[in-house]
Motif scaffolding. Structure first.
Motif, mmCIF file in Angstrom:
data_model
loop_
_atom_site.group_PDB
_atom_site.id
_atom_site.type_symbol
_atom_site.label_atom_id
_atom_site.label_comp_id
_atom_site.label_asym_id
_atom_site.label_seq_id
_atom_site.Cartn_x
_atom_site.Cartn_y
_atom_site.Cartn_z
ATOM 1 N N THR A 149 39.857 29.634 46.219
ATOM 2 C CA THR A 149 39.390 28.280 45.911
ATOM 3 C C THR A 149 38.044 28.354 45.188
ATOM 4 O O THR A 149 37.688 27.469 44.436
ATOM 5 C CB THR A 149 39.286 27.457 47.207
ATOM 6 N N GLU A 150 37.320 29.450 45.398
ATOM 7 C CA GLU A 150 36.037 29.645 44.699
ATOM 8 C C GLU A 150 36.262 29.976 43.228
ATOM 9 O O GLU A 150 35.322 30.104 42.469
ATOM 10 C CB GLU A 150 35.247 30.783 45.352
ATOM 11 N N SER A 151 37.518 30.214 42.885
ATOM 12 C CA SER A 151 37.988 30.444 41.528
ATOM 13 C C SER A 151 37.795 31.857 40.977
ATOM 14 O O SER A 151 37.183 32.076 39.944
ATOM 15 C CB SER A 151 37.530 29.351 40.551
ATOM 16 N N LEU A 152 38.362 32.809 41.676
ATOM 17 C CA LEU A 152 38.628 34.126 41.097
ATOM 18 C C LEU A 152 40.146 34.272 41.132
ATOM 19 O O LEU A 152 40.776 33.982 42.148
ATOM 20 C CB LEU A 152 37.986 35.249 41.921
ATOM 21 N N TYR A 153 40.713 34.724 40.003
ATOM 22 C CA TYR A 153 42.165 34.794 39.913
ATOM 23 C C TYR A 153 42.609 36.164 39.424
ATOM 24 O O TYR A 153 41.926 36.815 38.639
ATOM 25 C CB TYR A 153 42.695 33.750 38.931
ATOM 26 N N ALA A 154 43.788 36.577 39.883
ATOM 27 C CA ALA A 154 44.387 37.828 39.416
ATOM 28 C C ALA A 154 45.895 37.737 39.599
ATOM 29 O O ALA A 154 46.389 36.929 40.387
ATOM 30 C CB ALA A 154 43.824 39.011 40.217
ATOM 31 N N GLY A 155 46.603 38.580 38.871
ATOM 32 C CA GLY A 155 48.056 38.611 39.023
ATOM 33 C C GLY A 155 48.609 39.847 38.336
ATOM 34 O O GLY A 155 48.002 40.341 37.381
ATOM 35 N N ASP A 156 49.722 40.369 38.827
ATOM 36 C CA ASP A 156 50.242 41.588 38.196
ATOM 37 C C ASP A 156 51.137 41.269 37.002
ATOM 38 O O ASP A 156 51.694 40.184 36.882
ATOM 39 C CB ASP A 156 50.924 42.549 39.189
ATOM 40 N N CYS A 157 51.222 42.233 36.099
ATOM 41 C CA CYS A 157 52.062 42.085 34.913
ATOM 42 C C CYS A 157 53.417 42.738 35.197
ATOM 43 O O CYS A 157 53.676 43.171 36.318
ATOM 44 C CB CYS A 157 51.388 42.714 33.701
ATOM 45 N N GLU A 158 54.241 42.856 34.168
ATOM 46 C CA GLU A 158 55.599 43.391 34.360
ATOM 47 C C GLU A 158 55.605 44.845 34.831
ATOM 48 O O GLU A 158 56.637 45.334 35.274
ATOM 49 C CB GLU A 158 56.409 43.221 33.063
ATOM 50 N N HIS A 159 54.457 45.529 34.735
ATOM 51 C CA HIS A 159 54.419 46.925 35.193
ATOM 52 C C HIS A 159 54.081 47.059 36.682
ATOM 53 O O HIS A 159 54.194 48.148 37.244
ATOM 54 C CB HIS A 159 53.444 47.733 34.333
ATOM 55 N N HIS A 160 53.633 45.978 37.293
ATOM 56 C CA HIS A 160 53.370 45.945 38.735
ATOM 57 C C HIS A 160 52.480 47.101 39.199
ATOM 58 O O HIS A 160 52.774 47.763 40.185
ATOM 59 C CB HIS A 160 54.682 45.946 39.520
ATOM 60 N N GLN A 161 51.431 47.364 38.430
ATOM 61 C CA GLN A 161 50.514 48.434 38.837
ATOM 62 C C GLN A 161 49.146 47.857 39.168
ATOM 63 O O GLN A 161 48.130 48.271 38.625
ATOM 64 C CB GLN A 161 50.422 49.495 37.730
ATOM 65 N N GLY A 162 49.119 46.904 40.051
ATOM 66 C CA GLY A 162 47.874 46.237 40.407
ATOM 67 C C GLY A 162 47.760 44.898 39.700
ATOM 68 O O GLY A 162 48.434 44.644 38.709
ATOM 69 N N MET A 163 46.897 44.048 40.224
ATOM 70 C CA MET A 163 46.773 42.690 39.674
ATOM 71 C C MET A 163 45.648 42.622 38.647
ATOM 72 O O MET A 163 44.510 42.984 38.944
ATOM 73 C CB MET A 163 46.484 41.709 40.813
ATOM 74 N N HIS A 164 45.973 42.146 37.440
ATOM 75 C CA HIS A 164 44.945 41.961 36.416
ATOM 76 C C HIS A 164 43.995 40.848 36.851
ATOM 77 O O HIS A 164 44.434 39.736 37.147
ATOM 78 C CB HIS A 164 45.594 41.556 35.091
ATOM 79 N N VAL A 165 42.697 41.161 36.840
ATOM 80 C CA VAL A 165 41.694 40.164 37.200
ATOM 81 C C VAL A 165 41.424 39.307 35.965
ATOM 82 O O VAL A 165 41.257 39.842 34.867
ATOM 83 C CB VAL A 165 40.390 40.855 37.656
ATOM 84 N N PHE A 166 41.385 38.009 36.136
ATOM 85 C CA PHE A 166 41.180 37.112 34.989
ATOM 86 C C PHE A 166 39.691 37.115 34.634
ATOM 87 O O PHE A 166 38.942 36.190 34.942
ATOM 88 C CB PHE A 166 41.700 35.703 35.309
ATOM 89 N N GLU A 167 39.267 38.201 33.988
ATOM 90 C CA GLU A 167 37.836 38.447 33.789
ATOM 91 C C GLU A 167 37.192 37.566 32.734
ATOM 92 O O GLU A 167 35.974 37.554 32.614
ATOM 93 C CB GLU A 167 37.604 39.914 33.405
ATOM 94 N N ASP A 168 37.990 36.856 31.954
ATOM 95 C CA ASP A 168 37.388 35.923 31.009
ATOM 96 C C ASP A 168 37.051 34.601 31.693
ATOM 97 O O ASP A 168 36.375 33.757 31.138
ATOM 98 C CB ASP A 168 38.308 35.693 29.801
ATOM 99 N N LEU A 169 37.536 34.440 32.935
ATOM 100 C CA LEU A 169 37.226 33.227 33.702
ATOM 101 C C LEU A 169 36.199 33.503 34.788
ATOM 102 O O LEU A 169 35.747 32.598 35.484
ATOM 103 C CB LEU A 169 38.505 32.668 34.354
#
Ligand SMILES: [Zn+2]
Length: 461
Positions: free
Chosen positions: A265-285
């Motif tokens: 809720t503090e607004s840090l986001y991440a999610g994995d891509c099709e390779h499922h090797q960890g969640m990409h952190v939305f570092e531009d946000l």
């Protein structure tokens, strides 16, 4: 409806400007430096708390984030009225609004307000004005893109969520914001009896299923045992630790690799891509720092003692170097997908508790949740389990799969857990294994599920 359409359109415009496949990492880091400086200057200018905290710190072009002091939820919430940049916002009045809110309502015609529980038990309140909310929705659009599901006008993709349905919960609020007829969305409360969830899913036939991992795993077993008959192309989990056995159940049921999404809720986001090797952190946000107990950055792949987040989205309530309790490791090694975003490669303590138990020499020992989680993962006869530690000892509640040898399984779990606790240095653990028909989900608006829960702190400290 028109308001929500405007929000989504605004988010889509912003989304096109975000970092994507093929952007060099240096470009992303330069963008982060610019946004950090803007965010820090805004906070110092418009938030009385930050003005005080940043007094004497030069907010110059070459600002190093480590020059800024660390903040905590406790200290900011204590002085909420001086934290926010809109002088009309008062903590007591926002709390009163939270008591009343039943749908996607805006406070003062402008703000979406949401509480956070958090593992420390101290409540936080987060408010988003409409522009901030549009920026949050860009995170939602990126999740969609990562999972291969783009919102397309013309095709009403069938999505089912089994989780929180209260507008006090961010993911439910996201879903409400994008529920514009672009999707055919069915939101099911995770506390609904499992038979009713199965019936609702069978009727909706989701192409995408979004659920807490504990719930997705339970539904996968329903499918494997023939009671549920859906064929989602995409399965996404979020908010809790997803164990290996949960992932295995999901793969077995639907022949898909599930995606994992992370959002605070503090607004840090991440999610994995099709390779499922960890969640990409939305570092531009936002900015994510993984530090050791002396506040020094840890090397790639090492789990830190604390996680600090800086949000480039939040303006009304600036969030800079804000400490949250998740323990994570990250890596900046390139991902085969070509996105320059660093990845979270390990996430611990997201929802499970560390147990504090008496050791052989009389001292208290911290028992990591994995001590109990890994042996439980090896028990194939289990449908679900929950371990609660309270003043009477360790209570292991298990729900067995159909047609298994109940007593033998119960004895084996008892013996294995005692042995693991003894290995961890615990002397004479008081432990009992009980077979139950089903497990209640926790109360509270999010209904997240803890596999391992300590009630010692709450009752005895
Ligand atoms: Zn990737």
């Amino acid at each position: 409806m028109i308001r929500r359409l405007g929000d989504l359109a605004g988010a889509m415009r912003r989304y096109r400007g975000l970092t994507s496949v093929g952007t060099p990492r240096e470009e992303l880091l330069a963008l982060q430096r610019r946004r950090l400086l803007q965010t820090a200057r805004h906070a110092a200018a418009a938030s009385p708390i930050y003005r005080e905290l940043y007094r004497g710190i030069e907010l110059a072009e070459d600002l190093d984030v480590r020059a800024l002091p660390v903040v905590t939820k406790a200290m900011l919430m204590e002085r909420f009225d001086e934290w926010v940049t809109d002088r009309r916002l008062r903590r007591t009045e926002v709390e009163a609004h939270l008591e009343r809110v039943r749908s996607d309502e805006l406070y003062l015609g402008e703000y979406r307000c949401m509480p956070t529980g958090g593992t420390t038990g101290r409540k936080g309140i987060f408010v988003y004005d409409r522009d901030e909310w549009r920026r949050c929705l860009t995170a939602f659009l990126r999740w969609s893109e990562l999972t291969g599901v783009r919102p397309r006008f013309g095709h009403r993709m069938r999505i089912a969520t089994v989780g929180a349905t209260s507008p006090l919960h961010m993911t439910a609020r996201f879903a409400m914001s994008v529920d514009l007829g672009v999707y055919s969305l069915r939101q099911i409360d995770a506390r609904t009896p499992i038979g009713e969830i199965v019936a609702a899913l069978d009727e909706h036939r989701p192409e995408q299923l979004v659920a807490y991992p504990s719930m997705a795993s339970l539904l996968a077993i329903e499918q494997l045992e023939g009671r549920l008959r859906i064929s989602p192309r995409v399965v996404c989990t979020s908010s809790e630790v997803r164990t290996e056995e949960m992932t295995a159940n999901i793969r077995a049921a639907w022949a898909v690799d599930p995606f994992d999404l992370y959002g605070t809720t503090e607004s840090l986001y991440a999610g994995d891509c099709e390779h499922h090797q960890g969640m990409h952190v939305f570092e531009d946000l936002g900015l994510m720092e993984v530090l050791d107990e002396h506040d020094e950055p840890v090397p790639d792949g090492v789990i830190g003692a604390k996680l600090l987040i800086t949000s480039f989205i939040k303006r009304t309530q600036p969030v800079l170097r804000y400490e949250i309790s998740d323990m994570v490791a990250r890596t900046t090694a390139p991902c085969p997908c070509g996105r320059p975003l660093a990845r979270m490669v390990s996430l611990e303590g997201r929802s499970d508790d560390v147990l504090h138990m008496r050791g052989a020499d009389g001292r208290m020992i911290a028992v990591h949740p994995l001590t109990l989680r890994s042996p439980m993962a090896a028990v194939r006869e289990l449908r679900q389990y929950k371990i609660v530690h309270d003043g009477d000892g360790v209570h292991v509640l298990v729900v067995l799969r159909d047609a298994v040898a109940a007593q033998e399984t119960q004895r084996r779990i008892d013996a294995t857990l005692r042995a693991r606790l003894a290995d961890a240095g615990v002397s004479d653990a008081r432990l009992e294994v009980t077979i139950v028909a089903e497990l209640p989900r926790e109360q509270g608006h999010s209904a997240k599920f803890k596999l391992i829960e300590s009630r010692i702190g709450r009752d005895f400290r």
